[in-house]
Design an enzyme around this catalytic site. Structure first.
Site, PDB file in Angstrom:
ATOM      1  N   PHE A   1     -12.916  -1.933   8.233  1.00 32.81           N
ATOM      2  CA  PHE A   1     -13.805  -1.262   9.183  1.00 32.81           C
ATOM      3  C   PHE A   1     -14.924  -2.222   9.585  1.00 32.81           C
ATOM      4  CE2 PHE A   1     -13.000   3.332   7.423  1.00 32.81           C
ATOM      5  CZ  PHE A   1     -11.777   3.338   8.060  1.00 32.81           C
TER       6      PHE A   1
ATOM      7  N   LYS B   1       0.829  -1.218   0.000  1.00 34.84           N
ATOM      8  CA  LYS B   1       0.000   0.000   0.000  1.00 34.84           C
ATOM      9  C   LYS B   1       0.856   1.259   0.000  1.00 34.84           C
ATOM     10  CE  LYS B   1      -4.138  -1.897   2.284  1.00 34.84           C
ATOM     11  NZ  LYS B   1      -3.673  -3.269   2.607  1.00 34.84           N
TER      12      LYS B   1
ATOM     13  N   HIS C   1      -4.475   2.556  -0.709  1.00 32.86           N
ATOM     14  CA  HIS C   1      -5.398   1.575  -0.148  1.00 32.86           C
ATOM     15  C   HIS C   1      -6.601   1.441  -1.075  1.00 32.86           C
ATOM     16  CE1 HIS C   1      -7.597  -0.918   2.395  1.00 32.86           C
ATOM     17  NE2 HIS C   1      -7.701  -0.181   3.491  1.00 32.86           N
TER      18      HIS C   1
END
Length: 415
Positions: free
Chosen positions: A403, A337, A342
């Site tokens: 998340f 990354k 990302h």
């Protein structure tokens, strides 16, 4: 029950550092940064004015204009990489059982640009409810796998996984298990994302998740660096052709690597922050190792989630030390990354391709943009800073976390 073996026989990639799998790999080896000022819209009013955009991509090079207008960019990207992977695999559609060929895809957000533009159009037309008839089919995340399935006539399992940034690794693990269990012989699996939009940038800025290093975007994604200040939003896609080993061998396919295990876990901690002690990350790697039936010391390389956030990088390295013990210091660890940014739901797929290519070529892609050691990290770990390293690699593990506390790990072995 004996599980069938699963191998990778084709790859495709469309990324901020290369618009094909070979070009992507060249970018990784050479430590190329894909970050630059945003070109898709005027970012002047945004706190973050840069991203890792796909470059030199024209949908009409791949689709006719009418067809392209029916698809959100995330679906266009999906079809492009699926085609590259299919060509790479040399699968003969007339020689396989299409009822046992499926598509399992991943996307964390889906058609964000479509959603943004349709709502904007609605508001700008005095709130008269006139919507494009393709609004919903363009926006929904599962349309990507639907298009791929229709194009190739694959009539087996067909769906999209949505688990934030873990989405495409979840897709790969699902495809792995469906083939292992005999529900499929062949799968097109991977992920795509196209969230570099005003809504995407504004939303992540509001969360204070993004780097704001506007004076030096090319160095903004700096995992494990003391001065990291958030991730850089990326976009693109990758596809892998997964195939049952005997099926691949029987047709003389090129085999890149074997997928030997996958793990999943939840942090059960916070909607956006990782567990501070890396509990979920520890469990997911242990689960993947158990599924692969290998010992920690057999792993040579970890492509970490490594987003360049202050908390995430610390918790992931703590987890690696818990899982691997003293062997952690023998590992090569890197965050690609640092180069691609990302890619959210597509991150796992492009990082899976990075692992496959690392196995094939015996090269560890670097973590670029390292300038200052962070005293909160164990700087004895080999985080492969700034320059690729040659090494014999037999086993590579890839982490992707999302998340909501979603954690996934997948393990590849040279064959």
């Amino acid at each position: 029950m004996t599980l069938r073996r699963v191998v990778v026989t084709g790859i495709g990639a469309l990324t901020p550092i290369g618009n094909s799998a070979p070009d992507y790999w060249a970018g990784l080896k050479n430590g190329v940064s894909g970050a630059a000022r945003i070109t898709r819209f005027d970012p002047e009013k945004f706190r973050t004015q840069f991203a890792c955009e796909v470059k030199n991509f024209n949908a009409e090079d791949h689709f006719d204009r009418k067809e392209a207008r029916k698809m959100d960019p995330f679906t266009q990207y999906a079809l492009v990489v699926a085609e590259e992977a299919m060509k790479d695999s040399k699968l003969d559609l007339n020689a396989i059982n299409l009822d046992k060929a499926g598509v399992i895809w991943g996307s964390g957000i889906g058609g964000l640009m479509t959603f943004q533009e349709e709502v904007r159009s609605y508001v700008n037309n005095d709130s008269t409810p006139r919507f494009n008839p393709f609004f919903i089919p363009k926006m929904i995340a599962d349309i990507s796998s639907g298009y791929i399935s229709i194009k190739y006539g694959f009539r087996g399992p067909n769906f999209v996984t949505v688990s934030a940034c873990a989405s495409s690794t979840n897709a790969l693990i699902d495809a792995l298990n469906y083939i292992r269990l005999g529900h499929m012989d062949v799968a097109i699996s991977g992920g795509s994302e196209a969230a570099v939009t005003e809504a995407g940038m504004g939303g992540f800025n509001a969360m204070k998740a993004l780097s704001e290093r506007n004076d030096s975007p090319e160095t903004a994604s700096r995992p494990f660096d003391k001065d990291r200040d958030g991730f850089v939003l990326g976009e693109g896609a990758s596809a892998l052709i997964l195939e049952e080993y005997e099926h691949a061998k029987a047709r003389g396919a090129k085999i890149y690597a074997e997928i030997i295990g996958g793990g999943m876990s939840a942090d059960a901690h916070h909607i956006t922050a990782p567990h501070p002690e890396g509990l979920g990350a520890t469990n997911v790697m242990l689960n993947a190792l158990a599924d692969a039936k290998i010992k920690p010391e057999e792993v040579d390389y970890i492509n970490v989630h490594g987003t360049s956030t202050p908390l995430g990088d610390i918790s992931e390295t703590l987890a690696i030390k818990k899982v691997f013990g003293d062997h952690a210091y023998n590992l090569n660890i890197s965050s690609t990354k640092s180069m691609t940014g990302h890619l959210l739901g597509a991150a796992g797929a492009i990082e899976a391709v990075a692992c496959v290519m690392a196995l094939e070529h015996g090269v560890i892609p670097p973590t670029i943009n390292h300038f200052t050691d962070d005293d909160q990290l164990d700087n004895k770990l080999n985080l492969t800073f700034n320059k690729a390293q040659e090494r014999k690699i037999n086993v590579a593990l890839s982490n992707t976390f999302g998340f909501g506390g979603h954690n996934t790990s997948i393990i590849f072995r040279k064959i």
